[in-house]
Design a protein around this motif. Sequence first.
Motif, PDB file in Angstrom:
ATOM      1  N   SER A  85       1.750  38.703  51.601  1.00 44.68           N
ATOM      2  CA  SER A  85       0.596  37.807  51.619  1.00 44.68           C
ATOM      3  C   SER A  85      -0.378  38.074  50.471  1.00 44.68           C
ATOM      4  O   SER A  85      -1.167  37.212  50.103  1.00 44.68           O
ATOM      5  N   GLU A  86      -0.323  39.275  49.889  1.00 44.03           N
ATOM      6  CA  GLU A  86      -1.193  39.589  48.752  1.00 44.03           C
ATOM      7  C   GLU A  86      -0.657  39.016  47.448  1.00 44.03           C
ATOM      8  O   GLU A  86      -1.414  38.801  46.506  1.00 44.03           O
ATOM      9  N   GLY A  87       0.656  38.782  47.366  1.00 47.31           N
ATOM     10  CA  GLY A  87       1.264  38.190  46.188  1.00 47.31           C
ATOM     11  C   GLY A  87       1.137  39.029  44.933  1.00 47.31           C
ATOM     12  O   GLY A  87       0.819  38.516  43.869  1.00 47.31           O
ATOM     13  N   ARG A  88       1.403  40.319  45.033  1.00 48.21           N
ATOM     14  CA  ARG A  88       1.236  41.230  43.896  1.00 48.21           C
ATOM     15  C   ARG A  88       2.245  40.976  42.778  1.00 48.21           C
ATOM     16  O   ARG A  88       1.921  41.085  41.610  1.00 48.21           O
ATOM     17  N   CYS A  89       3.488  40.702  43.130  1.00 45.43           N
ATOM     18  CA  CYS A  89       4.524  40.548  42.098  1.00 45.43           C
ATOM     19  C   CYS A  89       5.146  39.156  42.188  1.00 45.43           C
ATOM     20  O   CYS A  89       4.831  38.363  43.072  1.00 45.43           O
ATOM     21  N   GLY A  90       6.057  38.883  41.284  1.00 44.52           N
ATOM     22  CA  GLY A  90       6.713  37.583  41.257  1.00 44.52           C
ATOM     23  C   GLY A  90       7.563  37.314  42.486  1.00 44.52           C
ATOM     24  O   GLY A  90       7.666  36.173  42.948  1.00 44.52           O
ATOM     25  N   VAL A  91       8.173  38.369  43.023  1.00 44.31           N
ATOM     26  CA  VAL A  91       8.979  38.217  44.227  1.00 44.31           C
ATOM     27  C   VAL A  91       8.099  37.812  45.407  1.00 44.31           C
ATOM     28  O   VAL A  91       8.453  36.932  46.186  1.00 44.31           O
ATOM     29  N   CYS A  92       6.937  38.447  45.524  1.00 44.02           N
ATOM     30  CA  CYS A  92       5.993  38.107  46.595  1.00 44.02           C
ATOM     31  C   CYS A  92       5.536  36.654  46.469  1.00 44.02           C
ATOM     32  O   CYS A  92       5.506  35.911  47.446  1.00 44.02           O
ATOM     33  N   ARG A  93       5.171  36.264  45.260  1.00 41.92           N
ATOM     34  CA  ARG A  93       4.692  34.904  45.047  1.00 41.92           C
ATOM     35  C   ARG A  93       5.778  33.875  45.332  1.00 41.92           C
ATOM     36  O   ARG A  93       5.509  32.825  45.904  1.00 41.92           O
ATOM     37  N   ALA A  94       7.019  34.170  44.970  1.00 46.04           N
ATOM     38  CA  ALA A  94       8.129  33.258  45.249  1.00 46.04           C
ATOM     39  C   ALA A  94       8.353  33.117  46.749  1.00 46.04           C
ATOM     40  O   ALA A  94       8.596  32.019  47.254  1.00 46.04           O
ATOM     41  N   GLU A  95       8.278  34.229  47.472  1.00 47.00           N
ATOM     42  CA  GLU A  95       8.457  34.183  48.922  1.00 47.00           C
ATOM     43  C   GLU A  95       7.318  33.415  49.588  1.00 47.00           C
ATOM     44  O   GLU A  95       7.545  32.648  50.523  1.00 47.00           O
TER      45      GLU A  95
END
Length: 64
Positions: free
Chosen positions: A16-26
């Motif tokens: 939910s914090e979207g730190r990396c590209g993988v987080c943002r993609a998910e």
Amino acid sequence: MIADWLVCANCAGRVSEGRCGVCRAELARLREERRPWAALGSPAALVALLLTLAAVAFLATRPA
């Protein structure tokens, strides 16, 4: 699904914090899934909808 409790395997932070590209993609994928008409995006669902509409149209135009 809510991403508050998901932990990213890439950066070990919360998704939910979207730190990396993988987080943002998910996060983007989860938001896409939450849309009300997202299920109609699949080809199988569209074919089923078209077949249902064709059957209803056939039954409606059939003489009594």
